[in-house]
Design a protein around this motif. Sequence first.
Motif, PDB file in Angstrom:
ATOM      1  N   GLN A  54      63.897  31.612   8.905  1.00 30.65           N
ATOM      2  CA  GLN A  54      64.868  30.972   9.788  1.00 30.65           C
ATOM      3  C   GLN A  54      64.505  29.514  10.063  1.00 30.65           C
ATOM      4  N   VAL A  55      65.519  28.748  10.386  1.00 28.61           N
ATOM      5  CA  VAL A  55      65.340  27.388  10.880  1.00 28.61           C
ATOM      6  C   VAL A  55      64.862  27.505  12.320  1.00 28.61           C
ATOM      7  N   ILE A  56      63.883  26.669  12.690  1.00 33.55           N
ATOM      8  CA  ILE A  56      63.325  26.746  14.041  1.00 33.55           C
ATOM      9  C   ILE A  56      63.200  25.366  14.666  1.00 33.55           C
ATOM     10  N   ALA A  57      63.104  25.378  15.970  1.00 25.60           N
ATOM     11  CA  ALA A  57      62.686  24.211  16.748  1.00 25.60           C
ATOM     12  C   ALA A  57      61.712  24.733  17.793  1.00 25.60           C
ATOM     13  N   VAL A  58      60.635  24.001  17.986  1.00 17.28           N
ATOM     14  CA  VAL A  58      59.635  24.372  18.983  1.00 17.28           C
ATOM     15  C   VAL A  58      59.455  23.190  19.908  1.00 17.28           C
ATOM     16  N   TYR A  59      59.670  23.422  21.188  1.00 20.81           N
ATOM     17  CA  TYR A  59      59.466  22.382  22.197  1.00 20.81           C
ATOM     18  C   TYR A  59      58.082  22.581  22.795  1.00 20.81           C
ATOM     19  N   HIS A  60      57.194  21.630  22.525  1.00 18.37           N
ATOM     20  CA  HIS A  60      55.831  21.703  23.045  1.00 18.37           C
ATOM     21  C   HIS A  60      55.769  21.159  24.469  1.00 18.37           C
ATOM     22  N   ALA A  61      56.647  20.230  24.788  1.00 21.75           N
ATOM     23  CA  ALA A  61      56.731  19.662  26.138  1.00 21.75           C
ATOM     24  C   ALA A  61      58.158  19.168  26.361  1.00 21.75           C
ATOM     25  N   ILE A  62      58.678  19.499  27.539  1.00 24.62           N
ATOM     26  CA  ILE A  62      60.027  19.078  27.923  1.00 24.62           C
ATOM     27  C   ILE A  62      59.901  18.350  29.251  1.00 24.62           C
ATOM     28  N   ALA A  63      60.094  17.046  29.224  1.00 16.41           N
ATOM     29  CA  ALA A  63      60.045  16.235  30.435  1.00 16.41           C
ATOM     30  C   ALA A  63      61.356  15.474  30.555  1.00 16.41           C
ATOM     31  N   GLU A  64      61.564  14.849  31.695  1.00 15.10           N
ATOM     32  CA  GLU A  64      62.804  14.084  31.899  1.00 15.10           C
ATOM     33  C   GLU A  64      62.968  12.978  30.858  1.00 15.10           C
ATOM     34  N   GLU A  65      61.879  12.277  30.569  1.00 13.48           N
ATOM     35  CA  GLU A  65      61.957  11.108  29.699  1.00 13.48           C
ATOM     36  C   GLU A  65      61.586  11.388  28.249  1.00 13.48           C
ATOM     37  N   GLU A  66      60.967  12.544  27.964  1.00 10.31           N
ATOM     38  CA  GLU A  66      60.407  12.731  26.634  1.00 10.31           C
ATOM     39  C   GLU A  66      60.388  14.201  26.236  1.00 10.31           C
ATOM     40  N   GLU A  78      60.757  28.618   8.761  1.00  7.04           N
ATOM     41  CA  GLU A  78      59.728  29.617   8.576  1.00  7.04           C
ATOM     42  C   GLU A  78      59.434  29.761   7.075  1.00  7.04           C
ATOM     43  N   VAL A  79      58.149  29.959   6.762  1.00  8.49           N
ATOM     44  CA  VAL A  79      57.724  30.103   5.371  1.00  8.49           C
ATOM     45  C   VAL A  79      56.866  31.352   5.219  1.00  8.49           C
ATOM     46  N   ALA A  80      56.735  31.808   3.990  1.00 12.08           N
ATOM     47  CA  ALA A  80      55.943  32.991   3.686  1.00 12.08           C
ATOM     48  C   ALA A  80      54.461  32.733   3.963  1.00 12.08           C
ATOM     49  N   ASP A  81      53.730  33.816   4.168  1.00  7.90           N
ATOM     50  CA  ASP A  81      52.306  33.721   4.504  1.00  7.90           C
ATOM     51  C   ASP A  81      51.476  33.039   3.429  1.00  7.90           C
ATOM     52  N   ASP A  82      51.900  33.114   2.173  1.00  9.74           N
ATOM     53  CA  ASP A  82      51.095  32.542   1.100  1.00  9.74           C
ATOM     54  C   ASP A  82      51.444  31.091   0.773  1.00  9.74           C
ATOM     55  N   PHE A  83      52.374  30.503   1.501  1.00 12.40           N
ATOM     56  CA  PHE A  83      52.777  29.119   1.236  1.00 12.40           C
ATOM     57  C   PHE A  83      52.012  28.179   2.147  1.00 12.40           C
ATOM     58  N   GLU A  84      51.410  27.158   1.557  1.00 12.15           N
ATOM     59  CA  GLU A  84      50.696  26.124   2.313  1.00 12.15           C
ATOM     60  C   GLU A  84      51.437  24.806   2.145  1.00 12.15           C
ATOM     61  N   PRO A  85      52.160  24.364   3.167  1.00  9.67           N
ATOM     62  CA  PRO A  85      52.902  23.104   3.026  1.00  9.67           C
ATOM     63  C   PRO A  85      51.954  21.917   2.872  1.00  9.67           C
ATOM     64  N   ARG A  86      52.421  20.937   2.117  1.00 12.22           N
ATOM     65  CA  ARG A  86      51.685  19.684   1.933  1.00 12.22           C
ATOM     66  C   ARG A  86      52.428  18.571   2.655  1.00 12.22           C
ATOM     67  N   GLU A  87      51.737  17.473   2.880  1.00 12.72           N
ATOM     68  CA  GLU A  87      52.375  16.320   3.525  1.00 12.72           C
ATOM     69  C   GLU A  87      53.619  15.944   2.746  1.00 12.72           C
ATOM     70  N   PRO A  88      54.658  15.555   3.418  1.00 11.26           N
ATOM     71  CA  PRO A  88      54.720  15.126   4.808  1.00 11.26           C
ATOM     72  C   PRO A  88      54.900  16.277   5.807  1.00 11.26           C
ATOM     73  N   LEU A  89      54.957  17.526   5.303  1.00  3.73           N
ATOM     74  CA  LEU A  89      55.125  18.673   6.188  1.00  3.73           C
ATOM     75  C   LEU A  89      53.790  19.073   6.806  1.00  3.73           C
ATOM     76  N   ALA A  90      53.870  19.737   7.946  1.00  2.00           N
ATOM     77  CA  ALA A  90      52.695  20.304   8.616  1.00  2.00           C
ATOM     78  C   ALA A  90      52.933  21.795   8.770  1.00  2.00           C
ATOM     79  N   LEU A  91      51.854  22.546   8.906  1.00  2.00           N
ATOM     80  CA  LEU A  91      51.947  23.979   9.142  1.00  2.00           C
ATOM     81  C   LEU A  91      51.862  24.244  10.633  1.00  2.00           C
TER      82      LEU A  91
END
Length: 152
Positions: free
Chosen positions: A49-61, A69-82
């Motif tokens: 699935q397509v996802i969004a994760v909010y690590h911090a939600i503030a008024e200004e930022e 989402e990716v399979a367990d055996d896939f290791e993304p390379r830059e510019p992507l992060a895991l």
Amino acid sequence: MPLIRRMPKRRAAVFHAVTTRDELVAAFAEMYPAIWQALREQGPPELGQVIAVYHAIAEEELVLSAGMEVADDFEPREPLALLELGGCDAVMADHYGPYLFDDFRQTQAGMEAELSHVNRKPRGIVVERYLTMPDAEPDQSKWHTEIWLPLI
């Protein structure tokens, strides 16, 4: 009472961003095509699935990650992060309707209010899993999102 369950472990190939509420739609409009292009170039065997994760939600930022989402055996390379998610207690709500920040926050606020009755607190991140893609379903009232609040 909210249903507390184990949030399944998931891995996602993501881009990270810091943006504002006013710029959120533009940020997603830039990020998701770039994520999709990077994934096509890297060739993962299976996408979730397509996802969004909010690590911090503030008024200004807003500090967020967006990706797929990716399979367990896939290791993304830059510019992507895991990004690894789940494997913890969480509360989940099914949200139906347009993908609007304020609508999602109303659902989240209701979830947090219900949690106060069971003396549990969210960790401070919000995971949105978009189960309906707008190009596949033109009726926005049918758009389905899972909203997860991992718990402390």
